[in-house]
Scaffold this motif. Structure first.
Motif, short mmCIF file in Angstrom:
data_model
loop_
_atom_site.label_atom_id
_atom_site.label_comp_id
_atom_site.label_asym_id
_atom_site.label_seq_id
_atom_site.Cartn_x
_atom_site.Cartn_y
_atom_site.Cartn_z
N LEU A 41 0.83 -1.20 0.00
CA LEU A 41 0.00 0.00 0.00
C LEU A 41 0.87 1.25 0.00
O LEU A 41 0.62 2.20 -0.75
N TYR A 44 2.42 1.71 -3.39
CA TYR A 44 1.44 2.33 -4.30
C TYR A 44 1.43 3.85 -4.11
O TYR A 44 1.49 4.61 -5.08
N ILE A 102 -4.39 6.30 3.74
CA ILE A 102 -5.03 4.99 3.89
C ILE A 102 -6.09 5.12 4.96
O ILE A 102 -5.79 5.47 6.09
N VAL A 105 -7.59 -0.81 6.82
CA VAL A 105 -6.97 -2.07 6.40
C VAL A 105 -7.63 -3.18 7.21
O VAL A 105 -7.77 -3.06 8.43
N ALA A 114 -8.19 -2.86 1.71
CA ALA A 114 -7.80 -1.53 2.19
C ALA A 114 -8.55 -0.48 1.37
O ALA A 114 -8.89 -0.71 0.21
N ILE A 116 -8.08 3.49 0.19
CA ILE A 116 -7.15 4.61 0.06
C ILE A 116 -7.89 5.77 -0.57
O ILE A 116 -8.70 5.57 -1.49
N MET A 129 -8.73 -1.60 -2.37
CA MET A 129 -7.72 -2.58 -2.75
C MET A 129 -8.04 -3.94 -2.16
O MET A 129 -8.39 -4.05 -0.98
N ILE A 140 -1.27 -6.22 -4.28
CA ILE A 140 -2.61 -5.80 -4.69
C ILE A 140 -2.99 -6.63 -5.91
O ILE A 140 -2.26 -6.66 -6.90
N LYS A 143 -7.71 -3.48 -7.83
CA LYS A 143 -7.98 -2.11 -7.39
C LYS A 143 -9.32 -1.73 -8.00
O LYS A 143 -9.46 -1.64 -9.22
#
Length: 173
Positions: A41, A44, A102, A105, A114, A116, A129, A140, A143
């Protein structure tokens, strides 16, 4: 009429039921699991901040997919195509104005989810995610996103939020 269980029989049946139930309970989530899920994460987010391909490659599984809406239009593409399009190799010129974080989670065994949020001058997005734990770490795999171009008001101010509805039915940011 069923017989009533007393004493030793009751304890034996209860112990057996707890043992069987324990076989179907997901493994306990340790703080280290959350930390490990944070690695892709953060990669990303680092990819967005730097434009560097290596961060996006660390974040996504090679066969990962992106699906979602941008300004109300549905789209899908492979993570590989996304990485190519997103890897400029340069820090975005408006990086100082961009915010990302974030929200949540959740880890259950070998899978995690998660949420985001990205808040950029020219785009707002919520990325949901789905991650899987592979032998070399978490990645991941999907998405799912909802992105939109913020509208500007007559005064030149841009839209900073749009209505969202959570599981409890309340609206919020």
């Amino acid at each position: 009429m069923s017989p009533t269980l007393h004493g030793r029989d009751m304890r034996r049946r209860l112990a057996r039921a707890l043992l069987v139930a324990g076989l179907f309970v997901p493994p306990f989530v340790h703080a280290g699991d959350i930390e490990d899920v944070m690695v892709p994460l953060q990669a990303y987010l680092d990819g967005h901040a730097t434009g560097e391909e290596r961060h996006f490659r660390r974040a996504f599984a090679p066969d990962g997919m992106l699906v979602g809406t941008k300004d109300g239009r549905y789209g899908q593409r492979s993570a590989q195509d996304y990485i190519k399009a997103s890897s400029s190799g340069r820090v975005p010129t408006d990086e100082a104005l961009r915010r990302r974080w974030i929200h949540s989670v959740t880890v259950t065994g070998q899978v995690a989810t998660a949420v985001i949020e990205l808040d950029y001058p020219d785009m707002r997005a919520h990325d949901h995610m789905s991650l899987v734990k592979f032998p070399d770490g978490w990645r991941i795999v999907v998405k799912a996103y909802d992105a939109f171009t913020p509208a500007t008001t007559g005064s030149g101010m841009r839209e900073t939020a749009r209505g969202e509805q959570g599981h409890d039915g309340r609206h919020g940011r």
